[in-house]
Design a protein around this motif. Sequence first.
Motif, short mmCIF file in Angstrom:
data_model
loop_
_atom_site.label_atom_id
_atom_site.label_comp_id
_atom_site.label_asym_id
_atom_site.label_seq_id
_atom_site.Cartn_x
_atom_site.Cartn_y
_atom_site.Cartn_z
N ALA A 1 0.50 -1.07 0.02
CA ALA A 1 -0.20 -0.06 0.60
C ALA A 1 1.27 0.78 0.29
N GLY A 2 1.90 0.49 -0.57
CA GLY A 2 3.77 2.20 -1.40
C GLY A 2 3.85 2.40 0.55
N ALA A 3 3.92 1.33 1.65
CA ALA A 3 4.52 1.93 2.59
C ALA A 3 5.84 1.42 3.08
N ALA A 4 6.80 0.66 4.00
CA ALA A 4 6.46 0.33 4.60
C ALA A 4 6.16 -1.17 5.55
N ALA A 5 7.52 -2.58 5.80
CA ALA A 5 6.63 -3.46 5.72
C ALA A 5 6.60 -3.60 7.34
N PRO A 6 5.91 -3.89 7.66
CA PRO A 6 5.89 -3.86 9.47
C PRO A 6 6.69 -5.15 9.57
N ALA A 7 7.60 -4.83 11.11
CA ALA A 7 8.24 -5.41 11.21
C ALA A 7 8.30 -6.91 12.23
N THR A 8 6.65 -7.34 12.90
CA THR A 8 6.15 -7.64 13.13
C THR A 8 5.79 -8.91 12.73
N ALA A 9 5.10 -10.28 13.13
CA ALA A 9 4.39 -10.91 12.67
C ALA A 9 3.41 -12.07 13.43
N ALA A 10 2.38 -13.04 13.08
CA ALA A 10 2.06 -13.88 14.06
C ALA A 10 2.63 -14.79 13.13
N LEU A 11 2.83 -15.96 14.37
CA LEU A 11 2.92 -17.27 13.89
C LEU A 11 2.18 -18.03 13.57
N TYR A 12 2.19 -19.06 13.09
CA TYR A 12 1.27 -20.23 12.55
C TYR A 12 1.30 -20.98 12.53
N TYR B 1 1.28 -12.41 9.20
CA TYR B 1 1.44 -14.36 10.00
C TYR B 1 1.89 -14.51 8.52
N ILE B 2 2.49 -15.75 9.46
CA ILE B 2 3.66 -17.01 8.96
C ILE B 2 3.36 -17.51 8.89
N GLY B 3 3.12 -19.03 7.86
CA GLY B 3 2.09 -20.45 8.78
C GLY B 3 3.64 -21.10 8.21
N ALA C 1 0.43 -24.95 5.57
CA ALA C 1 0.28 -23.63 6.07
C ALA C 1 -0.31 -22.27 4.78
N HIS C 2 -0.69 -21.66 5.95
CA HIS C 2 -0.85 -20.20 4.76
C HIS C 2 -0.58 -19.05 5.48
N GLY C 3 -0.05 -18.14 4.56
CA GLY C 3 0.90 -16.77 5.10
C GLY C 3 0.58 -16.28 4.65
N ARG C 4 0.80 -14.57 4.80
CA ARG C 4 0.69 -13.10 4.62
C ARG C 4 1.37 -12.11 4.76
N PHE C 5 3.12 -12.48 4.16
CA PHE C 5 3.53 -11.48 5.13
C PHE C 5 4.65 -11.63 3.06
N GLY D 1 -7.66 -27.62 4.46
CA GLY D 1 -7.61 -27.37 4.99
C GLY D 1 -6.93 -26.70 5.74
N SER D 2 -6.11 -26.91 6.03
CA SER D 2 -4.54 -26.34 7.06
C SER D 2 -4.26 -24.99 6.23
N GLY D 3 -4.09 -24.26 7.18
CA GLY D 3 -2.87 -23.19 6.79
C GLY D 3 -2.52 -22.51 8.33
N ALA D 4 -3.85 -21.19 8.12
CA ALA D 4 -3.35 -19.42 8.79
C ALA D 4 -3.77 -20.24 9.87
N GLY D 5 -4.31 -20.52 11.15
CA GLY D 5 -4.41 -21.07 12.27
C GLY D 5 -5.65 -20.20 13.45
N GLY D 6 -5.37 -20.42 14.40
CA GLY D 6 -6.44 -20.02 15.21
C GLY D 6 -7.78 -20.71 15.94
N GLU D 7 -8.20 -21.34 16.93
CA GLU D 7 -9.15 -21.28 16.98
C GLU D 7 -10.91 -20.76 16.07
N ALA D 8 -11.29 -19.92 15.68
CA ALA D 8 -11.91 -19.85 15.04
C ALA D 8 -12.08 -20.05 13.61
#
Length: 490
Positions: free
Chosen positions: A41-52, A305-307, A312-316, A464-471
């Motif tokens: 979106a035209g800006a620097a990448a965040p330096a944090t992520a969740a891990l699944y 998040y990193i899968g 596993a799925h990820g978005r980073f 069906g596997s990937g990102a994670g979470g109980e939702a």
Amino acid sequence: MAVRGWRPAAAAIAAARPGGGGPGGAPGPAPALERAPEAGAGAAAPATAALYVHWPYCRKRCSYCNFNKYVVPVVDEAAVRACLVREARTLLRLSQVQSVTSVFFGGGTPSLASPGTIAAVLEAVAGVAHLPAGTEVTLEANPSSASTPRLAGFRAAGVNRLSVGVQSLDDAELRLLGREHTAAEARGAVEVARELFPGRTSIDLIFGLPGQSRGAWARGLEAALGLCDDHVSLYQLTLERGTALAAQVWGGALPTPPQDLLADMYQTARTMLVAAGFRHYEVSNFARKGALSTHNLSYWRAEQYIGVGPGAHGRFVPRGEGGHSREARVQTLEPDNWMREVQSQGHGTRRRVVLSPLEQLEELLALGLRTDEGVTRERWGCFSPQLSLEAVFGAPGEAKALQEQGWLILDSGGLRCTMKGLALLDSLLPDLLCQLQRCWAPPAMPEEGSCARLQHPEEDPVGGSGAGGEAVGRSGLAGAVSRNIQSQNR
């Protein structure tokens, strides 16, 4: 195996108890977004992520399950552990993430893994990125593999939050679902979990079973609330192609639950939970005492998040490869193939797609509207600094009509659904996505009524596997409580 430099301190453990200021504190708004603007979106990448982290093995396959799970005679846990460790290190370095905000061990049945495997992965994470003391570390557990010594071992390994797959407290319903535990075993597992993880225990419950009545569901939910009042995830049963339960229903051996009854069950549950002091913070999720899932919030807020693990799925943003745009990644599905790829190249990424700025906004909209906070103006601005929420959804059009009809709210806080709109979210989304697409790039858009369809992460052809979470997406009230991004983890 000890995890260096991040194990919960005494203060962090105290904060997890009622009145301690963490999940045990007073109810309040969801944690504020504290992320740098998003790349792409035209800006620097965040330096944090969740891990699944995905553990793909189960002792048996439940009658309703079509997720990426494997039932094998013997698991070479040492080999799986080595590959999980190596892939976690590789992907964290590839992303150049500086700090991990949460870790979620999903499956499959991760409570079948040894505490040593969990500790090894956490130690590997802490060796590559900062894993602050008190970081939420969740593990999914089945009651049949949740003995006191085992759960204590997971706590010693670094787990500080447990998600227990109760599903039902009725033995007949559990047999219908193909679960291997009994109602008594489920109660015992939750009681032990709450002693070891005070204020940080979540339970999963399924409604909409063939032949289940509204009264039976209400009684079961009341019994569950007497057992655990920290966090509850409710999932409407979805009949999945290729499952034993679907075959029984579609073959006429079991009745199909009427849609009106399913809607009544969902509304009954929401009424009971809110009356009991729960915050309905996401379509399928309810929390008391501030015990919201930090990990799941990272998905719904479209954070990085990193899968890790099979399927596993990820978005980073892969900064380590010189990347500057957010990517959608899917790891190889089948465990043996995944392990061979990890052993040969350090990770088992099978599919990667660079997400356009519009695709990122579509995901932000579809996921953010699942929550009670909705899509905040701040978060929208991180992805779309030039085109404001007001410019897209405040102008005459579909969104304006939905606001006038009482389904949607656009105010100084951002865009969110009303309570009645939340129950019908999937019915509202197509119009909202069409309006977004027209505003984003009018010359390139198809004619009205033929807007491009949003492809959710779980629609990747990987099971069906990937990102994670109980939702997990077994929810389906009017389509809104449908599969969500967390459904990839089971």
